[in-house]
Design a protein around this motif. Structure first.
Motif, short mmCIF file in Angstrom:
data_model
loop_
_atom_site.label_atom_id
_atom_site.label_comp_id
_atom_site.label_asym_id
_atom_site.label_seq_id
_atom_site.Cartn_x
_atom_site.Cartn_y
_atom_site.Cartn_z
N UNK A 245 6.18 -16.95 -14.94
CA UNK A 245 4.84 -16.68 -14.42
C UNK A 245 4.79 -15.28 -13.83
N UNK A 246 3.78 -14.53 -14.23
CA UNK A 246 3.54 -13.21 -13.65
C UNK A 246 2.75 -13.37 -12.35
N UNK A 247 3.14 -12.62 -11.34
CA UNK A 247 2.43 -12.63 -10.07
C UNK A 247 2.23 -11.19 -9.62
N UNK A 248 1.10 -10.94 -8.99
CA UNK A 248 0.84 -9.60 -8.46
C UNK A 248 1.86 -9.28 -7.38
N UNK A 249 2.13 -8.00 -7.23
CA UNK A 249 3.14 -7.60 -6.27
C UNK A 249 2.70 -7.74 -4.82
N UNK A 250 1.42 -7.87 -4.60
CA UNK A 250 0.92 -7.95 -3.22
C UNK A 250 0.65 -6.56 -2.68
N UNK A 251 -0.57 -6.09 -2.84
CA UNK A 251 -0.92 -4.72 -2.46
C UNK A 251 -0.87 -4.53 -0.94
N UNK A 252 -0.35 -3.38 -0.53
CA UNK A 252 -0.34 -3.03 0.90
C UNK A 252 -1.63 -2.28 1.22
N UNK A 253 -2.35 -2.78 2.24
CA UNK A 253 -3.60 -2.13 2.64
C UNK A 253 -3.62 -1.96 4.16
N UNK A 254 -4.54 -1.14 4.59
CA UNK A 254 -4.71 -0.94 6.03
C UNK A 254 -5.86 -1.82 6.52
N UNK A 255 -5.60 -2.59 7.55
CA UNK A 255 -6.60 -3.49 8.11
C UNK A 255 -7.60 -2.67 8.93
N UNK A 256 -8.75 -2.39 8.31
CA UNK A 256 -9.74 -1.54 8.97
C UNK A 256 -10.48 -2.29 10.07
N UNK A 257 -10.29 -3.61 10.14
CA UNK A 257 -10.94 -4.37 11.21
C UNK A 257 -10.08 -4.37 12.47
N UNK A 258 -8.87 -3.85 12.33
CA UNK A 258 -7.94 -3.79 13.46
C UNK A 258 -8.03 -2.42 14.10
#
Length: 409
Positions: A349-362
């Motif tokens: 099964x292929x799975x996305x790597x899990x993108x790193x993002x910045x929490x702009x609500x924090x």
């Protein structure tokens, strides 16, 4: 050359037929003894599963939501696609094999033009080539089949043209071995790039000229460069991937030739070997290297889930060039090989790597990693010690380097 190309075509057809025989298992009981005799392994677990399912069919819950009551096999179909048409999890081919155990005695009987009938009784389902699970329909062939056996028309596992080039190409090579391989130094017409039918001149490494001897291979594969394959998890180099550009046939070996002119002292010249280029995938260039063509080997491509847990990552997109992503029917390189238990036919099964993002609500703009999500399926078809190649069977989103591969759910 014509005879050799015909021979290669025959080999490709026989491979596709063999794959069709194994995949999705249409007919285990009749096939098992013959399969073992031909070197196609059928495990005890697979046999037991198929026989158990054959006794009563597959639970309706295992059927795909839109499994058709009837389906006419089309030219261009694959057994993987038909399995996915009827089962929620196409890699569970023993179930489909069992569904066909009584009605379809031999997988070579699945051809374009046949009709498959889905029968549902007491919460279970079977698949047959005739209504009521009878003996099945008769396949009629046209007169032209005297040139082409009926088995040649049997459905392959997947679209073979997508992976056929990989089956005869040693893509992962030793960097030193490639650097010491014979190299193209010139062309007959002083061309910069070469294509099908062109003649090129080749020299072997120093001290090892490419002479025409009984032991010298005649068939070669042409490669360029040796790009390191780095594990996205550890950064370690797991191998070197050479870019395949075409085939070459040795026509004349490398030699020495003495010449004299106007009574002067004889001069000994190196005369390079001569090769004829065929099956060129990309333009052949001066400096490209030749490696002997490997022997073809028959491989069991029966789709199956891994026996144990798998945690792997996409290491590269083959032939991507400037593209950084891949989709359905493209080939990826993964950072696990035969030493890690990878084998041909394994479905992951292929799975996305899990993108790193910045929490702009924090207020602190904390960096977070999004959860890994299912993204499709890939089938391993070629393994090396620490590297494997897999065909993307389906993908909802782009597949990129660093995406994960795990056991199918």
């Amino acid at each position: 050359m014509h005879d050799k190309r015909n021979h290669l075509t025959a080999l490709a057809r026989s491979r596709a037929t063999a794959l069709g025989a194994m995949v999705l298992g249409l007919g285990l009981a009749a096939l098992a003894p013959a399969a073992q005799a031909q070197g196609y392994p059928v495990t005890a677990t697979q046999r037991a599963t198929a026989q158990q399912v054959a006794a009563r069919g597959v639970p309706l819950a295992e059927l795909a939501p839109n499994a058709p009551d009837t389906y006419v096999v089309q030219r261009g179909d694959t057994l993987w696609a038909i399995s996915g048409l009827y089962l929620k999890r196409p890699w569970r081919w023993p179930e489909l094999w069992g569904m066909n155990l009584q009605a379809i005695a031999n997988p070579h009987l699945i051809y374009p033009g046949q009709t498959l009938y889905l029968e549902k009784v007491d919460g279970y389902a079977r698949l047959s080539t005739s209504r009521g699970g009878g003996a099945g329909e008769t396949v009629r062939v046209s007169p032209r089949t005297r040139y082409e056996s009926l088995a040649d028309a049997a459905l392959p596992t997947v679209k073979m043209h997508l992976i056929e080039p990989f089956l005869v190409q040693p893509l992962v090579v030793d960097e030193l071995a490639l650097a010491q391989a014979p190299r193209i130094i010139a062309t007959r017409d002083k061309r910069v790039i070469m294509a099908n039918g062109d003649r090129a001149y080749v020299r072997g490494p120093q001290g090892n000229p490419l002479a025409m001897t009984p032991e010298t291979p005649r068939q070669y594969r042409v490669f360029r460069n040796a790009v390191p394959l780095r594990d996205p998890e550890t950064g370690l180099v797991l191998g070197y991937e050479a870019q395949y550009v075409g085939r070459a046939e040795l026509a004349r070996g490398e030699s020495l030739e003495q010449t004299t002119k106007d009574g002067r002292e004889a001069v000994t010249d190196i005369v390079p070997a001569t090769v004829d280029l065929t099956g060129v995938k990309e333009e052949v260039r001066i400096g490209d290297r030749l490696l002997p063509a490997p022997q073809r080997s028959l491989v069991n491509y029966a789709p199956h889930a891994p026996q144990g847990p798998v945690q792997a990552s996409v290491m590269s997109i083959y032939g991507s060039g400037a593209s950084a992503s891949a989709g359905q029917n493209q080939v990826i390189t993964i950072n696990r090989g035969s030493a890690d238990g990878m084998d041909a036919g394994m479905v992951l099964q292929l799975r996305t790597g899990g993108e790193r993002i910045r929490d702009k609500t924090d207020e602190d703009r904390t960096m977070v990693r999004l959860p890994s999500e299912p993204n499709g399926l890939a089938m391993v078809f070629l393994t090396f010690e620490r590297v494997s190649y897999a065909l993307i069977l389906q993908a909802e989103r782009d597949v990129v380097v660093g995406d994960r591969l795990v056991n199918p759910e």
